[in-house]
Design an enzyme around this catalytic site. Structure first.
Site, PDB file in Angstrom:
ATOM      1  N   GLY A 164       0.787  -1.226   0.000  1.00 55.70           N
ATOM      2  CA  GLY A 164       0.000   0.000   0.000  1.00 55.70           C
ATOM      3  C   GLY A 164       0.817   1.273   0.000  1.00 55.70           C
ATOM      4  CG  HIS A 208      -2.927  -3.075  -8.980  1.00 57.80           C
ATOM      5  ND1 HIS A 208      -2.429  -2.729  -7.751  1.00 57.80           N
ATOM      6  CD2 HIS A 208      -3.720  -4.139  -8.774  1.00 57.80           C
ATOM      7  CE1 HIS A 208      -2.915  -3.563  -6.829  1.00 57.80           C
ATOM      8  NE2 HIS A 208      -3.697  -4.420  -7.430  1.00 57.80           N
ATOM      9  CD  GLU A 275      -1.734  -5.947  -4.442  1.00 62.30           C
ATOM     10  OE1 GLU A 275      -2.610  -5.484  -3.705  1.00 62.30           O
ATOM     11  OE2 GLU A 275      -0.587  -5.443  -4.536  1.00 62.30           O
ATOM     12  NE  ARG A 293      -7.450  -6.656   2.080  1.00 61.41           N
ATOM     13  CZ  ARG A 293      -6.278  -6.189   1.704  1.00 61.41           C
ATOM     14  NH1 ARG A 293      -5.175  -6.577   2.327  1.00 61.41           N
ATOM     15  NH2 ARG A 293      -6.176  -5.347   0.692  1.00 61.41           N
ATOM     16  CB  VAL A 296     -12.592  -2.904  -0.936  1.00 57.86           C
ATOM     17  CG1 VAL A 296     -13.715  -1.925  -1.281  1.00 57.86           C
ATOM     18  CG2 VAL A 296     -11.981  -2.558   0.411  1.00 57.86           C
TER      19      VAL A 296
HETATM   20  C1  MV4 Z   1       5.744  -1.019  -8.087  1.00 61.24           C
HETATM   21  C2  MV4 Z   1       5.559  -0.084  -9.128  1.00 61.24           C
HETATM   22  C3  MV4 Z   1       6.452  -0.091 -10.168  1.00 61.24           C
HETATM   23  N1  MV4 Z   1       7.484  -0.956 -10.177  1.00 61.24           N
HETATM   24  N2  MV4 Z   1       6.791  -1.862  -8.139  1.00 61.24           N
HETATM   25  C4  MV4 Z   1       2.168   0.518  -5.266  1.00 61.24           C
HETATM   26  C5  MV4 Z   1       1.741   0.008  -3.924  1.00 61.24           C
HETATM   27  C6  MV4 Z   1       2.399  -1.277  -3.718  1.00 61.24           C
HETATM   28  N3  MV4 Z   1       1.412  -2.328  -3.775  1.00 61.24           N
HETATM   29  C7  MV4 Z   1       3.408  -1.387  -4.817  1.00 61.24           C
HETATM   30  N4  MV4 Z   1       3.181  -0.319  -5.757  1.00 61.24           N
HETATM   31  C8  MV4 Z   1       3.922  -0.204  -6.894  1.00 61.24           C
HETATM   32  N5  MV4 Z   1       4.953  -1.065  -7.020  1.00 61.24           N
HETATM   33  C9  MV4 Z   1       7.636  -1.811  -9.172  1.00 61.24           C
HETATM   34  N6  MV4 Z   1       8.686  -2.658  -9.195  1.00 61.24           N
HETATM   35  C10 MV4 Z   1       4.497   0.788  -9.016  1.00 61.24           C
HETATM   36  C11 MV4 Z   1       3.685   0.762  -7.896  1.00 61.24           C
HETATM   37  C12 MV4 Z   1       2.665   1.776  -7.857  1.00 61.24           C
HETATM   38  C13 MV4 Z   1       3.026   3.111  -7.589  1.00 61.24           C
HETATM   39  C14 MV4 Z   1       4.324   3.478  -7.283  1.00 61.24           C
HETATM   40  C15 MV4 Z   1       4.671   4.799  -7.016  1.00 61.24           C
HETATM   41  C16 MV4 Z   1       3.662   5.777  -7.049  1.00 61.24           C
HETATM   42  C17 MV4 Z   1       2.373   5.445  -7.337  1.00 61.24           C
HETATM   43  C18 MV4 Z   1       2.019   4.104  -7.604  1.00 61.24           C
HETATM   44  C19 MV4 Z   1       0.706   3.756  -7.895  1.00 61.24           C
HETATM   45  C20 MV4 Z   1       0.380   2.458  -8.150  1.00 61.24           C
HETATM   46  C21 MV4 Z   1       1.365   1.461  -8.129  1.00 61.24           C
END
Ligand code: MV4
Length: 450
Positions: A164, A208, A275, A293, A296
């Protein structure tokens, strides 16, 4: 089957679980805080107990009080919903010690997936692709610099106890790495009490995509297709849809197989979500993390599969075999969920709690509303601002979008600001309509519409 289940949650998900219980002929016990005494789920549960003041630490996270209510009422199982205690391995263990069934995976599965860098290692070993990066935690600046050089900038530092977005840092060049490691580590320690961080290549143009999986106590694991959750702001999802328009049948099968592999690697029981990052520049996919879990956004999967996921959670927890096999899961139609939050999107999404003076809900074909609100209900300030979820279903995406405009137009909420006007704007945006959405979409949309 259980005769009585305790629900350790509030709001729309408490109501969702009560409905699943009632459909199965199971009676319900609900615990709640003082702030929720007049809520709809408290009114609809067969029994309800106020266990503490509004602060979650003293009510919805109060393990001794929750266990006491379960023992006093004779509840055989506890459903934790999402948030609160839903991913607490400790709570699952306490339930086990008291011979109360925790409706969810084992404490061992929760632990294995709760530590993100450990989860990544487990998944990699099972043969599922992971983002290039550090093997385990980063301990040494020199090693990190070498690794980042090897995989190429930008890189992303992530907290192993995170998920998150907290404790995350994007690093564009070598000169920024030392500071970013220190600040991510510091933030992780403050937020999670665990300073461990790991490093990954940063995928810039991504979606995502998450897969719903289900396991039973006999070791069967099935996936129920994907949800596209790319429309988010500050790691809060706003709109989710199923299926994703970015997956071919072939890619869906590959990612679905990978999701099942992940679940099997931790002997997963119950509902879970894998994910993935889908890299739009290469079409490569990578495991990101697993959520242990019910989520939502589970109703969009229910809409396209016709499967009652919460009902299935309860049946599997009672020891039943999954009611469907992989070949029985057929995705039909298109579903989109709109999160209706009590927030002012024009004031940087500032929470807008207070009295709902008027509440007129939409309806009709293809419209599902999961909400605990009603006219005269006061949204408390102590919890998240989710007011309800509007889930729209149609035969294809075009029909669903049109129906969504119609239903959001019918929805009348007075007294608090909501995200309904923003949803209607997004539904008029060409980029959204064409489906060319990445995780950067919402920020760009908000910038360009101001
Ligand atoms: C990433 C990514 C790009 N590259 N990992 C967002 C929350 C967490 N679940 C992991 N996330 C991300 N992981 C890699 N290797 C992009 C996201 C990401 C994100 C990152 C920075 C700013 C906004 C974002 C929004 C959605 C997902």
């Amino acid at each position: 089957m259980f005769k009585k289940i305790l629900i350790a949650n509030r709001s729309e998900i408490a109501l969702r679980i009560i409905r699943a219980c009632n459909d199965l002929g199971i009676s319900t016990v609900l615990i709640h805080s003082q702030a929720d005494a007049d809520s709809l789920p408290v009114n609809l549960a067969d029994e309800s107990f106020c266990i503490g003041p509004p602060q979650a630490a003293q009510s919805y996270l109060n393990i001794p009080a929750i266990i006491n209510v379960a023992l006093l009422t004779g509840a055989e199982a506890i459903h934790p919903g999402y948030g609160f205690l839903s991913e607490s391995a400790h709570f699952a263990e306490v339930c086990r010690e008291h011979k109360i069934k925790f409706i969810g995976p084992s404490p061992e599965s929760i632990r294995q997936m709760g530590d993100k860098s450990r989860a990544k290692a487990t998944v990699k070993k099972a043969g599922v692709p992971t983002v290039p990066g550090s093997d385990g935690l980063v301990h040494d600046l020199k090693d990190a610099l070498n690794l980042a050089e090897q995989i190429g900038y930008p890189v992303l530092i992530k907290a192993t106890a995170g998920g998150g977005g907290r404790g995350m840092r994007i690093v564009k060049e070598a000169s920024e790495l030392e500071k970013a490691l220190a600040s991510a580590s510091y933030e992780a320690q403050a937020a999670f009490g665990n300073s461990g961080v790991y490093l990954e290549k940063y995928i810039t143009r991504m979606k995502h995509i998450e897969f719903q999986i289900f396991g039973d106590s006999q070791g069967n694991v099935v996936h129920l297709g994907e949800r596209d959750c790319s429309i988010q702001r500050r790691h809060q999802k706003l709109i989710e849809e199923a299926p994703s328009i970015s997956l071919t049948a072939d890619l869906r099968q590959k990612m679905g197989d990978a999701a099942v592999k992940v679940a099997k690697a931790v002997e997963y029981e119950g509902a879970g979500t894998i994910e993935f990052i889908l890299d739009l520049d290469t079409q490569n996919f990578y495991f990101m993390e697993m959520n242990t879990r019910i989520q939502v956004e589970h109703p969009v999967t229910e809409a396209v599969t016709g499967i009652d996921l919460v009902g299935e959670q309860i049946k599997v927890a009672a020891g039943e075999t999954l009611s469907f096999k992989q070949k029985d899961v057929k995705l039909q139609g298109h579903a989109i969920e709109f999160r209706i939050n009590a927030e002012d999107a024009e004031q940087n999404f500032r929470p807008s709690p207070g009295l709902i003076t008027d509440y007129i809900s939409p309806g009709g074909i293809g419209v599902r509303l999961d909400s605990h609100c009603y006219t005269g209900y006061r949204m408390p300030q102590y919890y998240d601002s989710l007011l309800g979820k509007l889930i729209i279903y149609g035969k294809d995406r075009t029909e669903t979008l049109s129906r969504a405009r119609r239903a959001l137009g019918e929805f009348g909420i007075e007294g608090v600001k909501t995200t309904i006007p923003l949803h209607l704007q997004i539904l008029d945006d060409e980029i959204f309509i064409n489906g060319n959405i990445t995780t950067g979409y919402l920020d760009n949309f908000l910038k360009s519409s101001n």
